[in-house]
Design an enzyme around this catalytic site. Structure first.
Site, PDB file in Angstrom:
ATOM      1  N   LYS A  80      -7.526  -1.507 -17.854  1.00 52.71           N
ATOM      2  CA  LYS A  80      -6.100  -1.173 -17.715  1.00 52.71           C
ATOM      3  C   LYS A  80      -5.343  -2.416 -17.235  1.00 52.71           C
ATOM      4  O   LYS A  80      -5.797  -3.107 -16.314  1.00 52.71           O
ATOM      5  CB  LYS A  80      -5.942  -0.039 -16.699  1.00 52.71           C
ATOM      6  CG  LYS A  80      -4.510   0.503 -16.600  1.00 52.71           C
ATOM      7  CD  LYS A  80      -4.423   1.629 -15.557  1.00 52.71           C
ATOM      8  CE  LYS A  80      -3.056   2.300 -15.542  1.00 52.71           C
ATOM      9  NZ  LYS A  80      -2.957   3.348 -14.506  1.00 52.71           N
ATOM     10  N   SER A 155      -0.307   7.369 -16.231  1.00 49.87           N
ATOM     11  CA  SER A 155       0.072   6.077 -16.753  1.00 49.87           C
ATOM     12  C   SER A 155      -0.993   5.395 -17.606  1.00 49.87           C
ATOM     13  O   SER A 155      -0.686   4.543 -18.432  1.00 49.87           O
ATOM     14  CB  SER A 155       0.440   5.157 -15.600  1.00 49.87           C
ATOM     15  OG  SER A 155      -0.700   4.869 -14.802  1.00 49.87           O
ATOM     16  N   SER A 179      -3.135   9.426 -12.958  1.00 47.62           N
ATOM     17  CA  SER A 179      -3.043   8.474 -14.070  1.00 47.62           C
ATOM     18  C   SER A 179      -4.353   8.173 -14.775  1.00 47.62           C
ATOM     19  O   SER A 179      -4.355   7.540 -15.831  1.00 47.62           O
ATOM     20  CB  SER A 179      -2.432   7.157 -13.591  1.00 47.62           C
ATOM     21  OG  SER A 179      -1.055   7.317 -13.363  1.00 47.62           O
TER      22      SER A 179
END
Lengths: 500, 98
Positions: A80, A155, A179
């Site tokens: 990420k 997210s 997330s």
């Protein structure tokens, strides 16, 4: 499409250890998949081709020379883009950090390097991890591999989409209010938020420091356990890092035995607000667990209804403070105002106006409000008290249950744009995942089946430091469900880019 | 309704060092008003006897030995700077002309 990309990380590790495939072949197969489908999915902000292949070649050479290697050596992974990496750009999905190159590696990245896992690249996210749909990325939304018109959650939509589109067998995410788990739920993948402090946050760009946690995003529960054991453990560079050992997570995932396990159904995290399809899959999961010998009981967590409110006070308060460092002085964007005097204050104001997107501004202003004189006690202070009440609810629930269970998200993936203009509707996606962050307890989302052709996630929660229970319960449910489906849920995912 | 209006947002934006247009201020005021209205329910249960939790897992402070370790080199620390001179970050005037 190469068959290699359909294998779990555990299977790839076996094939690599037996020298039946090389890491170069495995890594190249995933890079080919990224080249074929990521134009549609947009899971990656950066593809790390050269370094990934160099690490793969190195692992192959080491294996040929008979060197002792980590079990996951040569198995590729996606990262990420909130986690800092030397040699690859880190943007946090923000214009503020476009082009920024971290001068240091996050602790989890050092561990990935030490295990010699090729990094495929950096995955898309809502700007500074603020969002539940990945639509708040400054670099365009990621799309859900199950339906390209729908969101992949957020997210960490990039990591979840990469894994569920078979672009990577493993990925790292971060979870502040869901997330990791909510994107896993809506893409049919597995996501784990470890106990707060169980995985070092050093090098994870901070949103809300008392809530943030790095964790695995994978396609199987066992793969998540394997990756969790790589990244977990004490880190002197993170002052909130726990000193406890990581625990026998892989062993728990391999067992999957739920006989006699007390599973507490959280009364407040179902019913109103949860779609009928989600509720149906959830009820089926409970039935299967009961049938397998689990002791399914109901628990009540009456203060959970205040958790969302507390979260949307604590998180923006901490974020407004953490994001103060983006001032155009030491790194990142600098914008010079076009008119008036050129003072540092005006440069900061113009830089932050241009560098941050709407959602980030909204949370900074909300946090500034909650922390400002006259409102601090009413808002931030009250939210901190709710945190105590949520923790007490968990403590009481864990007296009658070993793990708790709920749907991960109230609905399946919604359409791109559907909630973009309604911040409150967007925030409600996290209603079932937020309590764990407020209390620091670990959680896992495992695929629970489909509703109207879209994945539903089932969440397990365990007491702090008892992450192993998540893997045992998660693997148990995974085994039961896969027996009814005749294989993994993602085998039912639609083809992408005409490749499959 | 909460107290969030355009003037309040303008004040908060100044505190947070984010320049905002009049249009942005209006939009933000409307959105924040809705958000604050939905989250202020926390006050219902925040009774005086409930202690605050700032951190999910209780920890005591950790100290390390005061030994010299590796830090970023000046070159690396300045590598991402928008502007630098003589081994330092360079910024526009700190103070107003007045």
């Amino acid at each position: 499409m190469s068959e290699l990309i359909t294998h779990s990380a555990a299977k790839l590790a076996e094939l690599l250890a037996a020298s039946e495939v090389s890491s170069t072949e495995v890594t190249q197969a995933h890079l080919d998949r990224i080249a074929a489908v990521d134009g549609d999915v947009n899971a990656f902000l950066h593809v790390n081709t050269d370094e990934a292949l160099a690490v793969a070649a190195d692992v192959d050479k080491a294996r040929a020379a008979g060197e002792e290697l980590h079990a996951l050596a040569g198995v590729p992974i996606a990262i990420k883009d909130l986690i800092v990496t030397v040699g690859q750009p880190t943007t946090a999905g923000s214009k503020m950090l476009e082009g920024w190159m971290s001068p240091y590696d996050a602790t989890v990245i050092k561990k990935i390097r030490a295990a010699r896992m090729p990094m495929l690249g950096k995955t898309n996210l809502d700007e500074f991890a603020m969002g539940s749909s990945t639509e708040h990325s400054a670099f365009g939304p990621t799309r859900n591999p199950w339906d390209l018109e729908r969101i992949p959650g957020g997210s960490g939509g990039g990591s979840a989409a990469a894994v569920s589109a078979f672009e990577a067998p493993l990925a790292l995410g971060t979870d502040t209010g869901g997330s990791i788990r909510q994107p896993a739920a809506v893409t049919g993948s597995v996501g784990v938020k470890p106990t707060y402090g169980g995985v070092s946050r050093y090098g994870a760009i901070a949103m809300a420091s008392s809530l943030d946690q790095i964790g695995p995003v994978t396609r199987t529960v066992l793969d998540a356990a394997l990756l969790h054991e790589v990244i977990g453990g004490h880190d002197p560079a993170d002052s909130t890092s726990l000193t406890d050992p990581v625990g026998a997570l892989v062993e728990a995932a391999r067992s999957g035995d739920v006989r006699g396990m007390r599973i507490g159904v959280i009364k407040e995290l179902q019913g109103e607000g949860y779609s009928a399809g989600v509720q149906a899959r959830f009820d089926e999961a409970l039935e299967l667990l009961r049938g397998a010998g689990a002791d399914v009981v109901e628990v009540s967590c009456p203060n959970f209804k205040y958790a969302l409110g507390a979260y949307y006070l604590v998180m923006p308060s901490e974020a407004s403070s953490n994001l103060a460092k983006y001032d155009g002085v030491r790194y990142g964007h600098r914008v010079l105002p076009e008119d008036g005097s050129l003072t540092i204050e005006r440069v900061m104001g113009a830089t932050r106006a241009a560098g941050f997107g709407d959602e980030v501004k909204r949370r900074i202003i909300l946090g500034t409000y909650a922390l400002s004189a006259g409102y601090y006690d009413a808002y931030y202070g009250s939210a901190q008290k709710v945190r105590t009440l949520v923790q007490r609810d968990f403590a009481a629930a864990f007296e009658t249950a070993d793990v708790l269970i709920s749907p991960t998200a109230p609905t399946t993936a919604f359409k791109l744009g559907e909630k973009l203009d309604d911040p409150m509707a967007m925030y409600l996606n996290d209603v079932a995942t937020i309590p764990a962050n407020l209390a620091g307890v670990p959680g896992i989302s495992v695929p629970g089946g489909l509703a109207d052709g879209l994945p539903v996630g089932i969440q397990f929660l365990a007491p702090a430091r008892e992450d192993a229970r998540l893997y045992r319960a998660g693997a148990g449910l995974e085994n039961l469900l896969e027996a009814t489906w005749g294989g993994p849920l993602l085998a039912q995912a639609p083809a992408l880019g005409g490749v499959k | 309704m909460s107290e969030i209006n355009r003037a309040a947002v303008a004040h908060l934006a100044r505190l947070a060092h984010i320049e905002m247009t009049a249009e942005e201020l209006d939009k933000m005021a409307g959105e924040l008003d809705v958000i604050v209205d939905s989250i202020k329910s926390v006050q219902e249960v925040a009774r005086p006897e409930v202690p605050a939790t700032s951190h999910p897992i209780p920890l005591t402070n950790v100290f390390r030995e005061d030994v010299v370790g590796e830090t970023l080199s000046q070159e690396l620390a300045l590598a991402n700077a928008p502007d630098a001179a003589d081994g330092r970050f360079k910024v526009p005037a700190i103070l107003d002309e007045e």
